[in-house]
Design a protein around this motif. Structure first.
Motif, PDB file in Angstrom:
ATOM      1  N   VAL A 119      84.317  61.963  71.544  1.00 37.55           N
ATOM      2  CA  VAL A 119      83.351  63.049  71.737  1.00 37.55           C
ATOM      3  C   VAL A 119      82.059  62.690  71.017  1.00 37.55           C
ATOM      4  CG1 VAL A 119      82.907  65.521  71.378  1.00 37.55           C
ATOM      5  CG2 VAL A 119      85.244  64.727  71.850  1.00 37.55           C
ATOM      6  N   HIS A 120      80.950  63.032  71.621  1.00 36.23           N
ATOM      7  CA  HIS A 120      79.634  62.814  71.005  1.00 36.23           C
ATOM      8  C   HIS A 120      79.613  63.484  69.628  1.00 36.23           C
ATOM      9  CE1 HIS A 120      75.319  63.049  70.296  1.00 36.23           C
ATOM     10  NE2 HIS A 120      75.112  62.253  71.327  1.00 36.23           N
ATOM     11  N   PRO A 121      79.087  62.812  68.601  1.00 33.13           N
ATOM     12  CA  PRO A 121      79.087  63.380  67.239  1.00 33.13           C
ATOM     13  C   PRO A 121      78.484  64.781  67.150  1.00 33.13           C
ATOM     14  CG  PRO A 121      78.412  61.087  67.171  1.00 33.13           C
ATOM     15  CD  PRO A 121      78.503  61.457  68.631  1.00 33.13           C
ATOM     16  N   SER A 122      77.484  65.069  67.965  1.00 34.28           N
ATOM     17  CA  SER A 122      76.818  66.371  67.899  1.00 34.28           C
ATOM     18  C   SER A 122      77.625  67.500  68.529  1.00 34.28           C
ATOM     19  CB  SER A 122      75.444  66.296  68.578  1.00 34.28           C
ATOM     20  OG  SER A 122      74.610  65.362  67.940  1.00 34.28           O
ATOM     21  N   HIS A 123      78.717  67.172  69.178  1.00 32.36           N
ATOM     22  CA  HIS A 123      79.488  68.193  69.891  1.00 32.36           C
ATOM     23  C   HIS A 123      80.944  68.244  69.454  1.00 32.36           C
ATOM     24  CE1 HIS A 123      76.205  69.091  72.700  1.00 32.36           C
ATOM     25  NE2 HIS A 123      75.930  67.791  72.613  1.00 32.36           N
ATOM     26  N   ARG A 124      81.232  67.681  68.284  1.00 26.87           N
ATOM     27  CA  ARG A 124      82.597  67.722  67.766  1.00 26.87           C
ATOM     28  C   ARG A 124      82.879  69.069  67.106  1.00 26.87           C
ATOM     29  NH1 ARG A 124      82.272  61.503  65.478  1.00 26.87           N
ATOM     30  NH2 ARG A 124      82.291  60.554  67.550  1.00 26.87           N
ATOM     31  N   GLY A 125      84.150  69.384  66.988  1.00 28.78           N
ATOM     32  CA  GLY A 125      84.559  70.630  66.355  1.00 28.78           C
ATOM     33  C   GLY A 125      84.527  71.838  67.269  1.00 28.78           C
ATOM     34  N   ARG A 126      84.308  71.622  68.560  1.00 33.50           N
ATOM     35  CA  ARG A 126      84.230  72.729  69.518  1.00 33.50           C
ATOM     36  C   ARG A 126      85.415  72.757  70.478  1.00 33.50           C
ATOM     37  NH1 ARG A 126      78.675  71.866  72.471  1.00 33.50           N
ATOM     38  NH2 ARG A 126      79.567  73.568  73.713  1.00 33.50           N
ATOM     39  N   GLY A 127      86.342  71.829  70.301  1.00 36.04           N
ATOM     40  CA  GLY A 127      87.504  71.781  71.181  1.00 36.04           C
ATOM     41  C   GLY A 127      87.270  71.051  72.483  1.00 36.04           C
TER      42      GLY A 127
ATOM     43  N   CYS B 139      91.771  55.058  85.065  1.00 35.26           N
ATOM     44  CA  CYS B 139      90.918  56.179  85.457  1.00 35.26           C
ATOM     45  C   CYS B 139      90.262  56.778  84.218  1.00 35.26           C
ATOM     46  CB  CYS B 139      91.721  57.229  86.210  1.00 35.26           C
ATOM     47  SG  CYS B 139      92.992  58.043  85.223  1.00 35.26           S
ATOM     48  N   ALA B 140      89.273  57.615  84.455  1.00 34.96           N
ATOM     49  CA  ALA B 140      88.537  58.221  83.352  1.00 34.96           C
ATOM     50  C   ALA B 140      88.037  59.597  83.755  1.00 34.96           C
ATOM     51  CB  ALA B 140      87.350  57.331  82.953  1.00 34.96           C
ATOM     52  N   ALA B 141      87.867  60.440  82.747  1.00 33.96           N
ATOM     53  CA  ALA B 141      87.324  61.776  82.963  1.00 33.96           C
ATOM     54  C   ALA B 141      86.294  62.053  81.880  1.00 33.96           C
ATOM     55  CB  ALA B 141      88.425  62.834  82.936  1.00 33.96           C
ATOM     56  N   GLY B 142      85.339  62.921  82.191  1.00 30.38           N
ATOM     57  CA  GLY B 142      84.294  63.219  81.233  1.00 30.38           C
ATOM     58  C   GLY B 142      84.000  64.694  81.131  1.00 30.38           C
ATOM     59  N   ALA B 143      83.390  65.069  80.020  1.00 27.11           N
ATOM     60  CA  ALA B 143      82.908  66.431  79.800  1.00 27.11           C
ATOM     61  C   ALA B 143      81.387  66.386  79.852  1.00 27.11           C
ATOM     62  CB  ALA B 143      83.381  66.961  78.458  1.00 27.11           C
ATOM     63  N   PHE B 144      80.811  67.242  80.675  1.00 27.29           N
ATOM     64  CA  PHE B 144      79.364  67.231  80.918  1.00 27.29           C
ATOM     65  C   PHE B 144      78.758  68.599  80.609  1.00 27.29           C
ATOM     66  CE2 PHE B 144      81.244  63.987  83.533  1.00 27.29           C
ATOM     67  CZ  PHE B 144      80.320  62.942  83.561  1.00 27.29           C
ATOM     68  N   LEU B 145      77.558  68.577  80.022  1.00 23.71           N
ATOM     69  CA  LEU B 145      76.822  69.820  79.801  1.00 23.71           C
ATOM     70  C   LEU B 145      76.093  70.209  81.077  1.00 23.71           C
ATOM     71  CD1 LEU B 145      75.301  69.190  76.246  1.00 23.71           C
ATOM     72  CD2 LEU B 145      77.509  70.222  76.868  1.00 23.71           C
ATOM     73  N   GLU B 146      75.502  71.385  81.063  1.00 24.12           N
ATOM     74  CA  GLU B 146      74.815  71.885  82.257  1.00 24.12           C
ATOM     75  C   GLU B 146      73.663  70.993  82.680  1.00 24.12           C
ATOM     76  OE1 GLU B 146      73.854  75.833  80.912  1.00 24.12           O
ATOM     77  OE2 GLU B 146      75.583  76.703  81.967  1.00 24.12           O
ATOM     78  N   ASP B 147      73.047  70.279  81.724  1.00 21.93           N
ATOM     79  CA  ASP B 147      71.939  69.379  82.075  1.00 21.93           C
ATOM     80  C   ASP B 147      72.428  68.012  82.542  1.00 21.93           C
ATOM     81  OD1 ASP B 147      72.825  68.182  79.755  1.00 21.93           O
ATOM     82  OD2 ASP B 147      70.935  68.396  78.654  1.00 21.93           O
ATOM     83  N   GLY B 148      73.737  67.853  82.656  1.00 20.19           N
ATOM     84  CA  GLY B 148      74.302  66.594  83.122  1.00 20.19           C
ATOM     85  C   GLY B 148      74.637  65.602  82.033  1.00 20.19           C
ATOM     86  N   SER B 149      74.381  65.962  80.770  1.00 25.55           N
ATOM     87  CA  SER B 149      74.657  65.043  79.671  1.00 25.55           C
ATOM     88  C   SER B 149      76.157  64.853  79.485  1.00 25.55           C
ATOM     89  CB  SER B 149      74.063  65.588  78.364  1.00 25.55           C
ATOM     90  OG  SER B 149      72.676  65.768  78.468  1.00 25.55           O
ATOM     91  N   LEU B 150      76.570  63.608  79.318  1.00 27.15           N
ATOM     92  CA  LEU B 150      77.962  63.285  79.051  1.00 27.15           C
ATOM     93  C   LEU B 150      78.210  63.423  77.549  1.00 27.15           C
ATOM     94  CD1 LEU B 150      80.711  62.071  80.024  1.00 27.15           C
ATOM     95  CD2 LEU B 150      79.738  59.820  79.481  1.00 27.15           C
ATOM     96  N   VAL B 151      79.158  64.283  77.164  1.00 23.29           N
ATOM     97  CA  VAL B 151      79.393  64.517  75.741  1.00 23.29           C
ATOM     98  C   VAL B 151      80.801  64.106  75.306  1.00 23.29           C
ATOM     99  CG1 VAL B 151      77.655  66.315  75.521  1.00 23.29           C
ATOM    100  CG2 VAL B 151      80.002  66.934  76.169  1.00 23.29           C
ATOM    101  N   ALA B 152      81.662  63.762  76.241  1.00 23.91           N
ATOM    102  CA  ALA B 152      83.005  63.284  75.880  1.00 23.91           C
ATOM    103  C   ALA B 152      83.581  62.515  77.042  1.00 23.91           C
ATOM    104  CB  ALA B 152      83.919  64.454  75.514  1.00 23.91           C
ATOM    105  N   VAL B 153      84.477  61.581  76.715  1.00 22.89           N
ATOM    106  CA  VAL B 153      85.102  60.775  77.757  1.00 22.89           C
ATOM    107  C   VAL B 153      86.503  60.400  77.323  1.00 22.89           C
ATOM    108  CG1 VAL B 153      84.261  58.541  76.897  1.00 22.89           C
ATOM    109  CG2 VAL B 153      84.707  58.845  79.335  1.00 22.89           C
ATOM    110  N   THR B 154      87.406  60.285  78.292  1.00 21.61           N
ATOM    111  CA  THR B 154      88.751  59.793  78.028  1.00 21.61           C
ATOM    112  C   THR B 154      89.116  58.792  79.112  1.00 21.61           C
ATOM    113  OG1 THR B 154      91.054  60.429  77.579  1.00 21.61           O
ATOM    114  CG2 THR B 154      89.918  61.681  79.287  1.00 21.61           C
TER     115      THR B 154
END
Length: 200
Positions: A132-140, A101-116
């Motif tokens: 995590v997408h390089p542009s969104h690291r360091g935010r937890g 199975c897999a889960a993802g983190a999505f921004l409000e515009d639907g962009s996928l920025v992390a996956v496990t």
């Protein structure tokens, strides 16, 4: 035996190989979290820290193209050596199944920025990788995503969670500690001496 060997820290082969000139070139670990000892309040707080603009949900077939794009973008971002190497996924590997199975983190515009991705074996879940997408690291976001995934799987009956990775990966070490994982395995990657270089 080859030029690279991965053994547990206490394996007798390690001392013998080091006497023969082999050197430790990478370290890795395994860790465990049991459902009975899980702090659900802490997990909920970790998910919330990602912020209102980030949503978490399971990955479905319609997300596979975005997953593959993120996988390609981050292919060279995994520290360590052969023990923690990440193989880029094809469409089949990226498509979730009952056992993977897999889960993802999505921004409000639907962009996928992390996956496990997690491998399931009855009541045991083992994390394959989290990125995590390089542009969104360091935010937890990576920590929050792992917390969301663990809680979701716990609701489905998973009782034991395993994870691991490179001991040089500070981000994953922090995330695992925040979730309550306890390290219970230590591994070393040993590389054979360069006989040709030593002879020159």
């Amino acid at each position: 035996m080859g030029n690279v060997v991965v053994v547990q820290v206490g394996d007798p082969r390690r001392a013998r190989l080091e006497r023969e000139g082999w050197s430790v070139t990478a370290r890795s670990f395994g860790a465990q979290l049991d459902a009975d000892g899980m702090d659900l309040d802490r997990m909920t707080a970790l998910v919330s820290r990602a912020g209102a603009g980030v949503a978490f949900r399971s990955i479905g077939p319609d997300d596979v193209d975005d997953v593959l794009a993120l996988d390609r973008l981050t292919a060279d971002d995994y520290p360590g050596s052969v023990a923690t190497r990440h193989e880029q996924m094809d469409r089949r590997a990226a498509t979730p199944t009952a056992e993977r199975c897999a889960a993802g983190a999505f921004l409000e515009d639907g962009s996928l920025v992390a996956v496990t991705y997690v491998e399931l074996d009855g009541a045991v879940a083992e994390t394959d990788f989290t990125v995590v997408h390089p542009s969104h690291r360091g935010r937890g976001i990576g920590t929050a995503l792992k917390a969301w995934s663990v809680v979701a799987l716990r609701r489905e009956g998973v009782r034991r969670f395993r994870t691991g990775g490179s001991a040089e990966n500070a981000a994953i070490l922090r995330a695992n500690a925040a979730l309550g994982y306890e390290r219970d395995e230590e591994w070393v990657t040993l590389t054979a001496p360069d006989r040709a270089g030593a002879a020159t």
